[in-house]
Write an enzyme that holds these catalytic residues in place. Structure first.
Site, PDB file in Angstrom:
ATOM      1  N   ILE A   1      27.427  37.579  44.297  1.00 43.13           N
ATOM      2  CA  ILE A   1      28.323  37.188  43.204  1.00 43.13           C
ATOM      3  C   ILE A   1      28.913  35.803  43.465  1.00 43.13           C
ATOM      4  CG2 ILE A   1      30.573  37.686  42.163  1.00 43.13           C
ATOM      5  CD1 ILE A   1      29.831  40.655  42.267  1.00 43.13           C
TER       6      ILE A   1
ATOM      7  N   VAL B   1      26.096  33.113  42.921  1.00 40.16           N
ATOM      8  CA  VAL B   1      25.710  32.875  41.528  1.00 40.16           C
ATOM      9  C   VAL B   1      26.868  32.291  40.733  1.00 40.16           C
ATOM     10  CG1 VAL B   1      25.028  34.000  39.375  1.00 40.16           C
ATOM     11  CG2 VAL B   1      23.869  34.600  41.510  1.00 40.16           C
ATOM     12  N   GLU B   2      28.083  32.784  40.978  1.00 38.12           N
ATOM     13  CA  GLU B   2      29.219  32.343  40.183  1.00 38.12           C
ATOM     14  C   GLU B   2      29.617  30.892  40.461  1.00 38.12           C
ATOM     15  OE1 GLU B   2      30.631  33.609  37.694  1.00 38.12           O
ATOM     16  OE2 GLU B   2      29.993  35.703  37.706  1.00 38.12           O
ATOM     17  N   THR B   3      29.782  30.544  41.732  1.00 40.24           N
ATOM     18  CA  THR B   3      30.330  29.214  42.041  1.00 40.24           C
ATOM     19  C   THR B   3      29.642  28.510  43.215  1.00 40.24           C
ATOM     20  OG1 THR B   3      32.030  30.178  43.494  1.00 40.24           O
ATOM     21  CG2 THR B   3      32.620  29.845  41.182  1.00 40.24           C
TER      22      THR B   3
ATOM     23  N   TYR C   1      21.355  38.372  35.413  1.00 36.45           N
ATOM     24  CA  TYR C   1      22.457  38.018  36.313  1.00 36.45           C
ATOM     25  C   TYR C   1      22.542  39.020  37.463  1.00 36.45           C
ATOM     26  CZ  TYR C   1      27.338  37.711  37.892  1.00 36.45           C
ATOM     27  OH  TYR C   1      28.474  37.613  38.656  1.00 36.45           O
TER      28      TYR C   1
END
Length: 333
Positions: free
Chosen positions: A125, A128-130, A319
């Site tokens: 997470i 992928v997110e930041t 995702y």
């Protein structure tokens, strides 16, 4: 129309003069004349116990950002899986993840033990997110949410509610609303939580008395684990397996709703099975089948309820698969 606009400007100037000192700087609120603004303000006041002046001041200087509407119309999830995957499951991101894993090993291990969420998923997470905090977004969150709340009709109420939550959070946290930056959709910090989720699932995991998802990677680790645990994560249970399909009607086996799994035995009789023969699945296990498009053709995955839990973070099946693959690779190194 001209008269009403002039009246609003006078009201704004009167508000600034009455509410703030000479040193305060009052700027135009691009959304003050929107027909839905007063309703938004009233609901925010009622929900969070704020005054009219507090809401107006939090919106002071807010700007409409039309480019955000365009971005919303062409999200990354509109790409085919093989292109989407290549944005995240890269050697550079994996190496960055390995460094992050080593740096925050204690927090990752603690979160896995406490919440039952594998550190591979937490890492996925964050990657992928930041990109593990390297790209938290550069849009003023208030302006992004206001643009969507008053200009993106399909989900306007959702984004207005998040804007209200942001305003309330900024007052509680003691930070200027316009100092908070994040994604084009209003997500904030390492884990890209929407504002309403910060008080619900945020955790002071570094123990300094303050939940800070913008600057504390440790708080982000604990908060992600807490979020997934509260959404039904099953400790020590599978997530997904790559599968093969030998039937001729894939529409019959592909899950339309991940919250409604099917006994594996039923799906097996229709031609689905794990690609790896070592993997054994009980006929009574409740699972789903998803299909993603590789450049060589369709790829199938047998997914467990934990996969569905990941999609509560972001509903895209691509995702969830990308972060699962990324995190698994990072954890293995």
């Amino acid at each position: 129309m001209l008269k009403s606009g002039l009246i609003q400007k006078v009201r704004n100037l009167t508000f600034c003069a009455a509410a703030f000192s000479v040193s305060s700087f009052c700027q135009a609120n691009s959304f003050a004349n929107d027909p839905n603004y007063n309703n938004f303000k009233m609901k925010t006041m009622q929900t969070y116990g704020l005054s009219s002046e507090q809401v107006d001041w939090a919106m002071n200087g807010s700007k409409n950002l039309p480019s955000i509407i365009s971005i919303m119309e062409r999200p990354g999830e509109s790409k085919p899986w093989y292109s989407y995957k290549s944005m995240f499951v890269t050697e550079g991101t994996i190496q960055k993840g390995v460094r992050f894993k080593n740096q925050y090993a204690d927090a990752l291990n603690r979160a896995e033990q406490q919440y039952g969420v594998p550190q591979s998923i937490i890492l996925g997470i964050l990657g992928v997110e930041t990109g593990f905090g390297s790209n938290k977004g550069s849009f003023i969150t208030r302006d992004a949410l206001a643009t969507l709340g008053f200009g993106y009709e399909r989900r306007a109420q959702y984004f207005q509610d998040e804007l209200a939550a942001l305003i309330a959070w900024s007052y509680k946290d003691g930070v200027p609303t316009n100092s908070i930056v994040g994604s084009y959709a209003g997500a904030v910090g390492y884990p890209q939580f929407m504002p309403s989720n910060i008080p619900k699932y945020g955790v002071d995991y570094d123990g300094n008395g303050h939940i800070d998802l913008r600057n504390s990677a440790v708080d982000a680790i604990g908060s992600i684990a807490n979020y997934l645990a509260q959404h039904g994560w099953q400790r020590n249970q599978p997530i997904a397996f790559l599968a093969r399909y030998s039937g001729n009607n894939p529409d019959a086996i592909i899950a339309k709703d991940l919250t409604q799994p099917t006994p594996y035995g039923v799906l097996k009789s229709q031609g689905i099975s794990p690609l790896n023969p070592i993997v054994k699945i009980d006929d009574f296990d409740l699972v789903n089948v998803i299909q993603l498009q590789e450049d060589y053709g369709p790829a199938y995955y047998i997914t467990y309820p934990n996969f569905q839990v990941i999609t509560t973070y972001n509903k895209s099946r691509m995702y969830a698969t990308a972060l699962w693959l990324l995190g698994t690779e990072i954890a293995s190194r």
